[in-house]
Design a protein around this motif. Structure first.
Motif, mmCIF file in Angstrom:
data_model
loop_
_atom_site.group_PDB
_atom_site.id
_atom_site.type_symbol
_atom_site.label_atom_id
_atom_site.label_comp_id
_atom_site.label_asym_id
_atom_site.label_seq_id
_atom_site.Cartn_x
_atom_site.Cartn_y
_atom_site.Cartn_z
ATOM 1 N N UNK A 195 3.943 9.271 -11.552
ATOM 2 C CA UNK A 195 4.110 8.351 -10.665
ATOM 3 C C UNK A 195 5.588 8.174 -9.971
ATOM 4 N N UNK A 196 5.508 8.075 -8.698
ATOM 5 C CA UNK A 196 6.831 7.967 -7.992
ATOM 6 C C UNK A 196 6.732 6.757 -7.117
ATOM 7 N N UNK A 197 7.567 5.882 -7.364
ATOM 8 C CA UNK A 197 7.414 4.429 -6.190
ATOM 9 C C UNK A 197 8.306 4.779 -5.342
ATOM 10 N N UNK A 198 7.614 4.542 -4.151
ATOM 11 C CA UNK A 198 8.529 4.559 -2.913
ATOM 12 C C UNK A 198 8.829 2.946 -2.503
ATOM 13 N N UNK A 199 8.408 1.868 -3.038
ATOM 14 C CA UNK A 199 8.764 0.682 -2.514
ATOM 15 C C UNK A 199 9.939 0.154 -3.201
ATOM 16 N N UNK A 200 10.554 0.942 -4.446
ATOM 17 C CA UNK A 200 11.476 0.348 -5.080
ATOM 18 C C UNK A 200 12.654 1.338 -4.935
ATOM 19 N N UNK A 218 3.363 6.410 -4.801
ATOM 20 C CA UNK A 218 2.689 5.169 -4.825
ATOM 21 C C UNK A 218 3.827 4.052 -4.363
ATOM 22 N N UNK A 219 3.089 2.919 -4.007
ATOM 23 C CA UNK A 219 4.019 1.961 -3.438
ATOM 24 C C UNK A 219 3.595 0.803 -4.539
ATOM 25 N N UNK A 220 4.336 0.258 -5.390
ATOM 26 C CA UNK A 220 3.838 -0.685 -6.363
ATOM 27 C C UNK A 220 3.705 -2.110 -6.122
ATOM 28 N N UNK A 238 12.873 8.356 -3.238
ATOM 29 C CA UNK A 238 11.373 8.702 -3.225
ATOM 30 C C UNK A 238 10.979 8.493 -1.819
ATOM 31 N N UNK A 239 10.918 7.314 -1.109
ATOM 32 C CA UNK A 239 10.180 7.223 0.123
ATOM 33 C C UNK A 239 10.556 8.182 1.106
ATOM 34 N N UNK A 240 11.845 8.483 1.326
ATOM 35 C CA UNK A 240 12.544 9.608 2.194
ATOM 36 C C UNK A 240 11.957 10.999 1.907
ATOM 37 N N UNK A 241 11.788 11.266 0.429
ATOM 38 C CA UNK A 241 11.283 12.457 0.242
ATOM 39 C C UNK A 241 10.069 12.989 0.512
#
Length: 259
Positions: free
Chosen positions: A36-41, A7-9, A45-48
């Motif tokens: 829940x895995x936040x990709x914004x912070x 997610x993107x919080x 997580x975003x790269x994975x």
């Protein structure tokens, strides 16, 4: 097995926030364990997430948007595929989880399995072992006799088909001729009706012209009568004036004589 929802919080898109809420809310309603895995912070997580979304599932720009759903390392899908599975009552299949007993998805699977097994048993009963060999004599019989019989049947069939084709052609010609006659009669009737209409129109137009001419003649006669009446009145007035002048002259003469 752990379900991972990326997610993107702090997303500024209302649409993305709504999709994330739909996924999380539905998983909680089903009491499915997820993380829940936040990709914004979290850059990791975003790269994975970007690296593990299959290439064919990525958008044109190559950057997948949240929410993205995984079962451990296995990719499940994005919001659209999740929504389709939800509509088809296949969420557990989508997540790669066994459906809980008593759920609609489990009942559907049991029904499919039962129908498949029943169908196999029915086919086995209806189709006995085809591997039993039949003696050549019984299977083939008198080959020469059968060939002659088949040839005769083919000739009879061809002759019958030719007769049927001829009969069909004759029937078709008869129907065509029968259809042409009413068509000609209809055309003749239509021509007569058109002629009658033209004649009626001509007669009506002639009657109107005659009426107009009669009206014109009547108007001319009325005008002539009025003119004659005016002339007559003028003549009478002139005669009266002349008569008055003569009487005045007579009176004057008489008066002169009397003097």
């Amino acid at each position: 097995m752990v379900i991972k929802v990326f997610l993107a919080s702090s997303s500024g898109s209302t649409a993305i926030k709504k999709k994330q809420q739909d996924v999380v809310g539905f998983l909680e309603a089903l009491k499915v364990d997820y993380t829940q895995l936040d990709i914004a912070c979290n850059e990791e997580n975003r790269m994975w997430m970007r690296q593990n979304v299959p290439t064919e599932k990525k958008p044109t720009n190559g950057i997948p948007l949240p929410p993205q759903i995984f079962n451990e390392e296995s990719y499940c899908g994005d919001y659209d595929t999740f929504f389709e599975a939800k509509e088809d009552n296949l969420v557990y299949t989508f997540l790669g989880l066994p459906p809980p007993p008593g759920s609609k998805e489990a009942a559907d699977k049991e029904h499919i399995v039962e129908n498949g097994t029943h169908a196999e048993e029915t086919n086995a009963e209806e189709n006995p072992d085809d591997s039993t060999e039949v003696p050549v004599e019984e299977r083939n019989g008198d080959a020469h006799g059968e060939e002659e019989q088949e040839a005769c049947e083919e000739e009879e069939g061809e002759g019958g088909e030719e007769e049927e084709e001829v009969a069909d052609d004759e029937a078709m010609e008869g129907e065509t001729a029968g259809d042409e006659e009413p068509a000609e009669e209809e055309e003749a009737e239509e021509a007569e009706e058109e002629t009658d209409e033209v004649t009626e129109d001509t007669e009506a137009r002639a009657a109107e012209e005659e009426q107009e001419e009669a009206d014109d003649d009547r108007e001319e006669e009325d005008l002539q009568s009025e003119e004659e009446e005016e002339l007559r009145q003028l003549e009478e007035e002139e005669e009266g004036e002349v008569q008055e002048e003569e009487e005045e002259d007579v009176e004057e003469t008489q008066e002169e004589e009397a003097e």
